[in-house]
Design a protein around this motif. Sequence first.
Motif, PDB file in Angstrom:
ATOM      1  N   LEU A 212      -7.127   8.188   2.082  1.00  0.00           N
ATOM      2  CA  LEU A 212      -6.322   7.424   1.070  1.00  0.00           C
ATOM      3  C   LEU A 212      -5.977   8.197  -0.106  1.00  0.00           C
ATOM      4  N   THR A 213      -6.684   9.046  -0.488  1.00  0.00           N
ATOM      5  CA  THR A 213      -6.635   9.707  -1.815  1.00  0.00           C
ATOM      6  C   THR A 213      -5.775  11.045  -1.511  1.00  0.00           C
ATOM      7  N   LEU A 214      -5.710  11.580  -0.517  1.00  0.00           N
ATOM      8  CA  LEU A 214      -5.075  12.673  -0.120  1.00  0.00           C
ATOM      9  C   LEU A 214      -3.523  12.524   0.028  1.00  0.00           C
ATOM     10  N   ASN A 215      -3.308  11.235   0.419  1.00  0.00           N
ATOM     11  CA  ASN A 215      -1.761  10.725   0.574  1.00  0.00           C
ATOM     12  C   ASN A 215      -1.345  10.155  -0.481  1.00  0.00           C
ATOM     13  N   MET A 216      -1.918  10.055  -1.465  1.00  0.00           N
ATOM     14  CA  MET A 216      -1.463   9.192  -2.668  1.00  0.00           C
ATOM     15  C   MET A 216      -0.240   9.881  -3.186  1.00  0.00           C
ATOM     16  N   SER A 217       0.177  11.130  -3.209  1.00  0.00           N
ATOM     17  CA  SER A 217       1.259  11.675  -3.708  1.00  0.00           C
ATOM     18  C   SER A 217       2.574  11.262  -2.965  1.00  0.00           C
TER      19      SER A 217
ATOM     20  N   LEU B 182      -7.511  -1.212  -2.503  1.00  0.00           N
ATOM     21  CA  LEU B 182      -8.412  -0.450  -1.702  1.00  0.00           C
ATOM     22  C   LEU B 182      -9.212   0.623  -2.672  1.00  0.00           C
ATOM     23  N   TRP B 183      -8.217   1.219  -3.613  1.00  0.00           N
ATOM     24  CA  TRP B 183      -8.909   2.205  -4.605  1.00  0.00           C
ATOM     25  C   TRP B 183      -9.886   1.490  -5.556  1.00  0.00           C
ATOM     26  N   MET B 184      -9.691   0.197  -5.989  1.00  0.00           N
ATOM     27  CA  MET B 184     -10.269  -0.470  -6.751  1.00  0.00           C
ATOM     28  C   MET B 184     -11.902  -0.882  -6.116  1.00  0.00           C
ATOM     29  N   ILE B 185     -11.741  -1.114  -4.929  1.00  0.00           N
ATOM     30  CA  ILE B 185     -12.933  -1.605  -4.072  1.00  0.00           C
ATOM     31  C   ILE B 185     -13.904  -0.307  -4.006  1.00  0.00           C
ATOM     32  N   LEU B 186     -13.251   0.753  -3.742  1.00  0.00           N
ATOM     33  CA  LEU B 186     -13.928   2.231  -3.477  1.00  0.00           C
ATOM     34  C   LEU B 186     -14.499   2.738  -4.758  1.00  0.00           C
TER      35      LEU B 186
ATOM     36  N   VAL C  40       2.689   1.156   8.342  1.00  0.00           N
ATOM     37  CA  VAL C  40       1.726   1.542   7.339  1.00  0.00           C
ATOM     38  C   VAL C  40       0.833   0.428   6.956  1.00  0.00           C
ATOM     39  N   MET C  41       1.843  -0.786   6.718  1.00  0.00           N
ATOM     40  CA  MET C  41       1.108  -2.014   6.286  1.00  0.00           C
ATOM     41  C   MET C  41       0.217  -2.576   7.363  1.00  0.00           C
ATOM     42  N   GLN C  42       0.580  -2.192   8.603  1.00  0.00           N
ATOM     43  CA  GLN C  42      -0.206  -2.731   9.855  1.00  0.00           C
ATOM     44  C   GLN C  42      -1.547  -1.972   9.747  1.00  0.00           C
ATOM     45  N   VAL C  43      -1.721  -0.602   9.233  1.00  0.00           N
ATOM     46  CA  VAL C  43      -2.812  -0.014   9.451  1.00  0.00           C
ATOM     47  C   VAL C  43      -3.784  -0.536   8.233  1.00  0.00           C
ATOM     48  N   LEU C  44      -2.744  -0.403   6.850  1.00  0.00           N
ATOM     49  CA  LEU C  44      -3.689  -0.863   5.701  1.00  0.00           C
ATOM     50  C   LEU C  44      -4.390  -2.239   6.061  1.00  0.00           C
ATOM     51  N   GLU C  45      -3.601  -3.306   6.217  1.00  0.00           N
ATOM     52  CA  GLU C  45      -4.088  -4.686   6.073  1.00  0.00           C
ATOM     53  C   GLU C  45      -5.832  -4.651   6.802  1.00  0.00           C
ATOM     54  N   PRO C  46      -5.948  -4.255   7.841  1.00  0.00           N
ATOM     55  CA  PRO C  46      -7.313  -4.306   8.329  1.00  0.00           C
ATOM     56  C   PRO C  46      -8.139  -3.646   7.315  1.00  0.00           C
ATOM     57  N   LEU C  47      -7.949  -2.499   6.622  1.00  0.00           N
ATOM     58  CA  LEU C  47      -8.853  -1.901   5.676  1.00  0.00           C
ATOM     59  C   LEU C  47      -9.229  -2.821   4.328  1.00  0.00           C
ATOM     60  N   THR C  48      -8.423  -3.750   4.145  1.00  0.00           N
ATOM     61  CA  THR C  48      -8.717  -4.648   3.091  1.00  0.00           C
ATOM     62  C   THR C  48      -9.778  -5.549   3.486  1.00  0.00           C
ATOM     63  N   LEU C  49     -10.127  -5.799   4.721  1.00  0.00           N
ATOM     64  CA  LEU C  49     -11.083  -6.851   5.132  1.00  0.00           C
ATOM     65  C   LEU C  49     -12.419  -6.003   5.380  1.00  0.00           C
ATOM     66  N   LEU C  50     -12.612  -4.751   5.143  1.00  0.00           N
ATOM     67  CA  LEU C  50     -14.011  -4.041   5.219  1.00  0.00           C
ATOM     68  C   LEU C  50     -14.449  -4.147   3.834  1.00  0.00           C
TER      69      LEU C  50
ATOM     70  N   VAL D 158       9.198   3.211  -1.609  1.00  0.00           N
ATOM     71  CA  VAL D 158       7.924   2.602  -1.142  1.00  0.00           C
ATOM     72  C   VAL D 158       7.860   1.122  -1.610  1.00  0.00           C
ATOM     73  N   PRO D 159       7.604   0.507  -0.559  1.00  0.00           N
ATOM     74  CA  PRO D 159       7.573  -0.989  -0.952  1.00  0.00           C
ATOM     75  C   PRO D 159       6.447  -1.395  -1.902  1.00  0.00           C
ATOM     76  N   ARG D 160       6.413  -2.099  -2.652  1.00  0.00           N
ATOM     77  CA  ARG D 160       5.416  -2.492  -3.711  1.00  0.00           C
ATOM     78  C   ARG D 160       4.451  -3.096  -3.126  1.00  0.00           C
ATOM     79  N   ARG D 161       4.381  -3.700  -1.929  1.00  0.00           N
ATOM     80  CA  ARG D 161       3.241  -4.210  -1.184  1.00  0.00           C
ATOM     81  C   ARG D 161       2.252  -3.129  -0.872  1.00  0.00           C
ATOM     82  N   ILE D 162       2.673  -1.948  -0.254  1.00  0.00           N
ATOM     83  CA  ILE D 162       1.894  -0.748   0.034  1.00  0.00           C
ATOM     84  C   ILE D 162       1.372  -0.457  -1.236  1.00  0.00           C
ATOM     85  N   LEU D 163       2.156  -0.208  -2.320  1.00  0.00           N
ATOM     86  CA  LEU D 163       1.465   0.311  -3.665  1.00  0.00           C
ATOM     87  C   LEU D 163       0.221  -0.598  -4.113  1.00  0.00           C
ATOM     88  N   GLN D 164       0.520  -2.067  -4.131  1.00  0.00           N
ATOM     89  CA  GLN D 164      -0.602  -2.806  -4.225  1.00  0.00           C
ATOM     90  C   GLN D 164      -1.700  -2.659  -3.439  1.00  0.00           C
TER      91      GLN D 164
END
Length: 442
Positions: free
Chosen positions: A31-36, A54-58, A9-19, A43-49
């Motif tokens: 991103l929003t549909l899977n928030m639940s 990403l939510w704040m950028i959007l 999951v982190m390997q998928v999310l990390e590239p998104l932070t560069l966009l 769930v690790p804190r790093r994934i939550l953060q």
Amino acid sequence: MLPVNHTQVMQVLEPLTLLSASELIPYAEVLTLNMSCLLNAGVPRRILQTITRLWMILNTVMPRRLWVMTVNALQPSLKLVRQHTYTQNDLMIDPLIVLRCDQRVYRCPPLMDITLHMLNGYLLASKAFLNSHLKETADQDIRSSQTNSMGTAGQTEVPEVTREELKNALLAAQDSAAIQILLEICLPTEKEKSQNVISEDSLKSFLSFAVPPSRGLEDGEESLLCDLREVQCLICCLLHQMFIADPNIAKLVHFQGYPCELLALTVAGIPSMHICLDFIPELLAQPELEKQKFAIQLLSYLCIQYALPKSLSVARLAINVMGTLLTVLTKAKRYTFFMPTLPCLVSFCQAFPPLYEDIMSLLIQIGQVCASDVATETRDIDPSITRLQQLKEKPVEWSGIHKDTSCKGGLKDLESTDPDVQLCQCIESTVVEIINMSVAGV
């Protein structure tokens, strides 16, 4: 449910932070549909953060659509009830919908941060929506008032509540309801209360041996306690902003009251709580005993936090009010009022030593009133009643008696159902605490 590999999951999310924000828009719905899923245990804190980042950028490019999708995604997952899909208009009319989310959000700080951001936004949007609605219908309001004035010509005019006043009342009720819900979220659950006892004992041993806390507590215990504290801090930050923006909301909330267990948190965690000193005299003047009691308890925390000349004058007023109530309250109401407010006198003494004489005089007065109502046989078996009866004749010996610590311990052994006996014991323990505090201060 299929097992989730958090590393992938982190390997998928990390590239998104560069966009950039615009490049992230296609991923918003996923991103929003899977928030639940982030509410599941483990769930690790790093994934939550990362998701929060990403939510704040959007949020900078598509706030309204993002908020609606997030609110719908965080609804409680009830299998037997069909979930309602809210629209932007629904959320502007009733911003409290944001807080009808899955209750696990209340103990997930990153998602709670997002929820509070949306709540604040929708509260402001609701105000703007109602203001624009009033302006759009202003002409209709004028025509209807003219028609009414023509129809009631010659009759006595009755002052009507204007649309502006109704709007302000609605917004105030909306804001205060949101604040009351948030304060309720700050209360620890029964499970958290039981864990708090364990964690405090463990913390002492950790501090003495310099051992990392994670080695002494189970993962669930430490996480839950830390999450509660972090959520409380986030809520206090939002309440501070709301109180600064409209001090009348702070007044309304405190006139409504809230659990006294939260006073320590609100006074210490909300920097703008000092504005309560402006309306505490008015709160003390209310006819309801519960409001007067709440005002004194609130003031005791404010005096410790803000030892200002204004706090001193309000504390003097509170002491005078307590003395006045002593002469008018019945036996049952006297017990109900003074049992929770007597410990507040210790805080007044701690913040303002010049109040010592007034407070000791009040305590002696309360003790004498209570002792005079106690039955003769009770006075004989209860040593605290005898001591209070002797105050009038030998008040100087009061301090000498209470230097013996065994006296304070003896109070715990006395179990009486008589309210006046219990109140006398509370007075005695209050005096012990004040004297011990004064001696320690010297």
